[in-house]
Design a protein around this motif. Structure first.
Motif, short mmCIF file in Angstrom:
data_model
loop_
_atom_site.label_atom_id
_atom_site.label_comp_id
_atom_site.label_asym_id
_atom_site.label_seq_id
_atom_site.Cartn_x
_atom_site.Cartn_y
_atom_site.Cartn_z
N TYR A 586 0.85 -1.20 0.00
CA TYR A 586 0.00 0.00 0.00
C TYR A 586 0.88 1.25 0.00
O TYR A 586 0.61 2.21 -0.73
N ALA A 587 1.93 1.22 0.80
CA ALA A 587 2.82 2.38 0.89
C ALA A 587 3.54 2.64 -0.44
O ALA A 587 3.69 3.80 -0.86
N THR A 588 3.96 1.59 -1.11
CA THR A 588 4.67 1.78 -2.38
C THR A 588 3.72 2.25 -3.48
O THR A 588 4.07 3.12 -4.29
N HIS A 589 2.52 1.67 -3.53
CA HIS A 589 1.60 1.99 -4.63
C HIS A 589 0.88 3.32 -4.42
O HIS A 589 0.68 4.07 -5.38
N LEU A 590 0.46 3.62 -3.19
CA LEU A 590 -0.31 4.84 -2.97
C LEU A 590 0.59 6.02 -2.64
O LEU A 590 0.39 7.12 -3.16
N LEU A 591 1.59 5.80 -1.81
CA LEU A 591 2.45 6.91 -1.39
C LEU A 591 3.62 7.13 -2.33
O LEU A 591 4.34 8.12 -2.21
N GLY A 592 3.82 6.16 -3.25
CA GLY A 592 4.92 6.32 -4.21
C GLY A 592 6.29 6.05 -3.62
O GLY A 592 7.30 6.49 -4.18
N VAL A 595 10.57 0.33 -2.62
CA VAL A 595 10.46 -0.89 -1.80
C VAL A 595 11.31 -0.75 -0.55
O VAL A 595 10.90 -1.14 0.56
N ASP A 596 12.50 -0.20 -0.71
CA ASP A 596 13.38 -0.02 0.47
C ASP A 596 12.76 0.94 1.48
O ASP A 596 12.84 0.71 2.69
N GLU A 597 12.16 2.01 0.99
CA GLU A 597 11.55 2.98 1.90
C GLU A 597 10.36 2.39 2.65
O GLU A 597 10.09 2.74 3.80
N SER A 598 9.64 1.48 1.99
CA SER A 598 8.47 0.90 2.64
C SER A 598 8.85 -0.02 3.79
O SER A 598 8.01 -0.31 4.66
N THR A 599 10.10 -0.48 3.85
CA THR A 599 10.52 -1.37 4.94
C THR A 599 10.61 -0.66 6.28
O THR A 599 10.88 -1.29 7.31
N ALA A 600 10.36 0.64 6.27
CA ALA A 600 10.31 1.36 7.56
C ALA A 600 9.17 0.83 8.43
O ALA A 600 9.20 0.96 9.65
N THR A 631 1.16 9.25 7.92
CA THR A 631 -0.13 9.32 7.23
C THR A 631 -0.89 8.04 7.52
O THR A 631 -0.31 7.05 7.99
N GLY A 632 -2.21 8.05 7.22
CA GLY A 632 -3.03 6.88 7.52
C GLY A 632 -3.06 5.88 6.38
O GLY A 632 -2.55 6.12 5.28
N ILE A 633 -3.68 4.74 6.65
CA ILE A 633 -3.83 3.67 5.66
C ILE A 633 -5.32 3.34 5.55
O ILE A 633 -6.02 3.28 6.56
N GLY A 634 -5.82 3.14 4.33
CA GLY A 634 -7.23 2.84 4.12
C GLY A 634 -7.49 1.34 4.11
O GLY A 634 -6.67 0.56 3.59
N LYS A 635 -8.61 0.94 4.67
CA LYS A 635 -8.94 -0.49 4.74
C LYS A 635 -9.12 -1.09 3.35
O LYS A 635 -8.66 -2.20 3.09
N ALA A 636 -9.82 -0.38 2.47
CA ALA A 636 -10.10 -0.93 1.14
C ALA A 636 -8.81 -1.17 0.36
O ALA A 636 -8.63 -2.21 -0.27
N PHE A 638 -5.81 -1.58 1.63
CA PHE A 638 -5.10 -2.68 2.29
C PHE A 638 -5.65 -4.02 1.83
O PHE A 638 -4.89 -4.95 1.51
N ALA A 639 -6.97 -4.13 1.80
CA ALA A 639 -7.60 -5.40 1.40
C ALA A 639 -7.25 -5.75 -0.05
O ALA A 639 -6.95 -6.90 -0.37
N LYS A 640 -7.27 -4.74 -0.91
CA LYS A 640 -6.96 -4.99 -2.31
C LYS A 640 -5.51 -5.43 -2.50
O LYS A 640 -5.22 -6.35 -3.28
N GLU A 641 -4.59 -4.82 -1.78
CA GLU A 641 -3.19 -5.22 -1.89
C GLU A 641 -2.97 -6.64 -1.35
O GLU A 641 -2.18 -7.41 -1.90
#
Length: 851
Positions: A586-592, A595-600, A631-636, A638-641
């Motif tokens: 979700y972080a990589t696709h929505l926040l841009g 992959v390395d940054e998303s490992t935070a 920032t927040g994360i959306g349920k929909a 998250f479910a799709k990912e």
């Protein structure tokens, strides 16, 4: 041998794959290079069984079927079909090209051996990649991705091994009648029935031979049936196809020998009516025995196709549930076209090699239910019960009702780009159910692709995504249909905070209500929604019964979860490793983020946010995500990912433990939901049946308040019997009807008045009570069929054997039906009328729940 992929270039609306050519990561293939540079083929993958091609008008979906036919047969390959807006379209000498089509075939070990014997090279993955660059030319790609031209002998031998294309004629319906002479193998009478009548009338008006000579031109005009225009030729060709369909139905499917038609033809000519009737009866018996359309045509389970004799034809008639016969012209065209498809499929002799069935918009004449019936036929055609053979089916459609929502992976959407882009394949269509599928079907119509007859209300869109995705995953893994949801029948409705009101609107105050069940989270909001539902219907009555409300935590008591997690919402059923993967995607696709940054966001950080005060996994994900990325994360999302990740790794040979856990958790939940929806459906069917029976009884006694003759009583008994369905409850009602008929000796003297009319009225009014009394153990089936016990059990109020009518559960149903006709009638959870005792009971139950 089956098709994995179809390759199309420059064929009609297909130009070449623009998106692939200009994508930065694309690698140029030398075998696709032309004088205009690298022009890659448009590639459409096909499922091993059924593929549905969806697209807007003029999008090129029908052209794909034609391309498949050329690939498999080598026929109808013409330069005139070259894409008109291609830069290579030319009229100059030595520059005119053919459209190029091809396919990649999956092979068995035996087929690979046969091709090795023929010295036909295989593609690098041991598939066969075949190309037809022009008419009569066959090329294959070898392991080095080089084109190899096959010799004439090799091409002929390969053609014999390829799957055969079978085009269903979707524009040809069954005829109203079939020529009896043609069936008998006799030279047919050279005219239709109307022409024969005109001819006879003409001859009857001729006074003598001399007058006949004077009107010879008129006579020959009536006899001459040769087509005079192209339109006439088209009509004649269609009529010939229809006649063949009718003959196939009778000779191939019903298995009637042609000699029987010859006997019938002679019997009619000789006016031997007894033999005619005997032959027709046997022919109708054979049609009923072998055709078995009622298995597939769900709109009328009593449907029967029959034939009736005329002087020179056999006329097809349809007998429906009313027992009345109709001609084809008196029924909808949808039925005749459905029968046409059925006959074509069942009379077709499949070749020894695999086959690809091609269908172009078979939905044109079928209703929504008819299209669902056709889906079941196609499923059977691809996976027949009586053989291990599997064939491929490819069909194109505009209709949302011909999309199997249990198998979204089968959908291919094609779209026409701007300028010279031509037809393109839209990638990943099933990852988003509304776009571009919605655009292809129409903004409003497409949404009905996700509307069914039964409704499961869930709290939000994320629940929709999780349940539909996991349901499809479980079905593909081989889960039993009864333990999963049939998404062609079930609608997942997100109710949100308006759940009670939406339930009320869905159930409404109509006579026929949809079956509804509810899935609620087990948190505080879910408990509050449950209380509102149980108090939120008309007059404060529940809109659905308590048993139809599923609390998530109670539905999966044995769910495997992370330590400290309490199952309150669907996300709590997701193992931590998968939850972390979905959140990072979700972080990589929505926040841009990279992959390395998303490992935070780490799994340990999520786990650390779980505590006795916050036992929700979703709350932990949300807290950790905000801490990592501000920032927040959306349920929909998250479910799709999550569903997307599981889909990408569905074919992995080794599945990790967390994948098995999520499958088991959701399998338990979905099985519970399936059972609950079945209960809702059965309750609604029972309510409709009871209401119908009660209405018939009420209407009868309104018309006959003081008495009736036996014939009138028999008529209402027959109507009630027709309203009773084929269930145990229906059997009880039929048994009660038989007892009433026997006790009052109905039918002995049809014109005689019923002597004990008050007793007859009491017994008939309490007939709907019999199933309830049996469920309570008050009577059994032997009591119902025993006339003395039946008389005691249904004695009029005030006798020693009378049932206490003060008990609401046993109140006279006629009274309830009368009350229900008033506008302010109270209803229970299933919409049935409530007596005052029931109302008090329901209010106490609802108050207890509220407390």
């Amino acid at each position: 041998m089956r098709i994995r992929k179809v390759l199309v270039r420059w064929y009609k609306s297909f130009n070449y794959d623009y998106e692939l050519k200009f994508a930065p990561s694309s690698k140029k293939k030398d075998w696709q290079v032309t004088g205009d540079g690298w022009l890659p083929h448009i590639t459409v993958s096909l499922e091993h069984d059924i593929t549905a091609v969806v697209g807007a008008n003029e999008s090129g979906k029908s052209h794909l079927l034609d391309a498949i036919h050329i690939v498999l047969s080598g026929e109808e390959h013409s330069r005139s079909d070259f894409c008109r807006y291609s830069t290579l379209f030319s009229v100059e000498k030595d520059k005119r090209l053919y459209p190029e089509v091809g396919a990649q075939f999956a092979l068995s070990d035996i087929e690979r051996s046969e091709l090795a014997t023929l010295k036909i090279p295989l593609y690098k993955n041991d598939d066969l990649l075949l190309l037809r660059p022009e008419a009569g030319v066959v090329q294959v790609l070898n392991t080095d991705e080089k084109r190899v031209l096959l010799s004439g002998a090799q091409a002929v031998a390969l053609q014999a091994l390829l799957p055969k294309a079978h085009k269903l004629q979707t524009q040809v319906d069954l005829p109203d009648s079939v020529s009896l002479a043609s069936l008998a193998g006799i030279e047919p009478v050279p005219s239709g029935r109307k022409n024969r009548i005109d001819l006879l009338r003409f001859l009857a008006g001729v006074s003598g031979l001399e007058a006949l000579r004077e009107q010879a031109s008129t006579l020959f005009a009536l006899i001459d049936l040769a087509p005079t225009t192209t339109e006439d030729e088209t009509v004649q060709a269609l009529a010939a196809k229809q006649q063949k369909l009718g003959q196939d139905l009778l000779t191939k499917i019903a298995r009637i020998d042609r000699s029987a038609f010859a006997d019938l033809y002679n019997a009619i000519a000789e006016e031997r009516e007894g033999l005619v009737n005997a032959l027709i009866q046997k022919m109708n018996d054979s049609i009923a025995r072998h055709l078995n359309v009622s298995r597939w045509w769900s709109q009328d389970e009593d449907f029967a196709l029959r034939i009736s004799p005329r002087e020179h034809e056999l006329v097809f008639t349809i007998r429906d549930r009313t027992g009345t016969d109709y001609s084809f012209s008196e029924r909808s065209r949808g039925l005749t076209y459905f029968l046409s498809y059925f006959v074509q499929l069942w009379s077709h002799e499949r070749p020894s090699v695999p086959e690809v069935l091609l269908m172009d918009e078979p939905d044109a004449y079928l209703s929504a239910t008819g299209q669902q019936d056709l889906l079941r036929i196609l499923e059977y055609y691809a996976h027949p019960d009586n053989t291990d053979r599997t064939d491929q089916v490819v069909y194109v459609t505009h209709s949302p009702f011909l999309i199997n929502r249990n198998s979204g992976h089968r959908v291919r959407v094609v779209d026409k780009g701007t300028g010279d882009e031509g037809t393109r394949l839209v990638a990943d269509v099933t990852q988003n159910h509304y776009e571009p599928l919605r655009t292809s079907l129409g903004a409003f119509v497409a949404e009905t692709a996700f509307i069914g007859g039964d409704n499961l209300f869930v709290e939000g869109i994320s629940d929709q995504v999780l349940l539909s995705g996991m349901n499809t995953r479980l079905r593909l893994a081989g889960a039993a249909p009864s333990a999963t949801l049939d998404l062609n029948q079930v609608t997942l409705v997100p109710g949100g905070s308006n759940m009670p009101y939406m339930l009320y609107l869905a159930r409404g105050r109509d006579q026929f209500k949809p079956a509804c069940a509810v899935l609620l989270d087990s948190d505080g909001a879910g408990q509050e929604a449950r209380r509102q539902i149980l108090k939120g219907g008309a007059k404060g009555r529940p809109t659905v019964a308590k048993e139809l409300i599923v609390m998530l935590g109670e539905a999966v008591p044995d769910a495997v979860t992370e330590p400290g997690v309490v199952v309150e919402e669907p996300e709590d059923l997701v193992p931590l490793p998968l939850a972390g993967i979905a959140a990072r995607r979700y972080a990589t696709h929505l926040l841009g983020l990279s992959v390395d940054e998303s490992t935070a966001l780490t799994d340990e950080a999520i786990l650390a946010c779980i505590s006795p005060e916050t036992p929700s996994l979703w709350d932990a994900i949300e807290t950790a995500f905000r801490s990592a990325f501000d920032t927040g994360i959306g349920k929909a999302g998250f479910a799709k990912e999550l569903i997307a990740y599981l889909g990408e790794h569905a074919n992995d040979q080794v599945q990790p433990r967390e994948v098995k856990v999520i499958d088991a958790n959701f399998a338990a939940l979905i099985a519970k939901l399936s059972t609950t929806l079945t209960t809702a459906r059965e309750n609604e069917a029972a309510r409709r049946r009871d209401r119908r029976v009660e209405q018939l009884i009420t209407e009868f006694f309104e018309a006959h308040p003081d008495g009736c003759i036996q014939d009138q009583a028999l008529v209402v008994l027959r109507r009630i019997e027709a309203a009773a369905d084929d269930t145990e409850i229906g059997d009880i009602i039929r048994a009660g009807l038989a007892t009433i008929k026997r006790d009052h000796k109905l039918g002995e003297n049809p014109l005689t008045r019923i002597a004990a009319f008050s007793v007859f009225r009491t017994e008939l009014e309490r007939l709907p009570l019999l199933p309830r009394l049996k469920d309570q153990g008050r009577i059994d089936l032997d009591d119902i069929t025993n006339s003395e016990n039946q008389a005691d059990a249904l004695a009029p109020t005030g006798t020693p054997a009378a049932v206490d009518t003060a008990d609401a559960d046993e109140a006279p149903l006629s009274q309830a039906a009368d009350e229900d006709s008033e506008e302010e009638t109270e209803v229970d959870a299933d919409g049935a009328p409530l007596s005052p005792a029931d109302e008090d009971s329901e209010e106490e139950t609802a108050d207890e729940v509220a407390e």
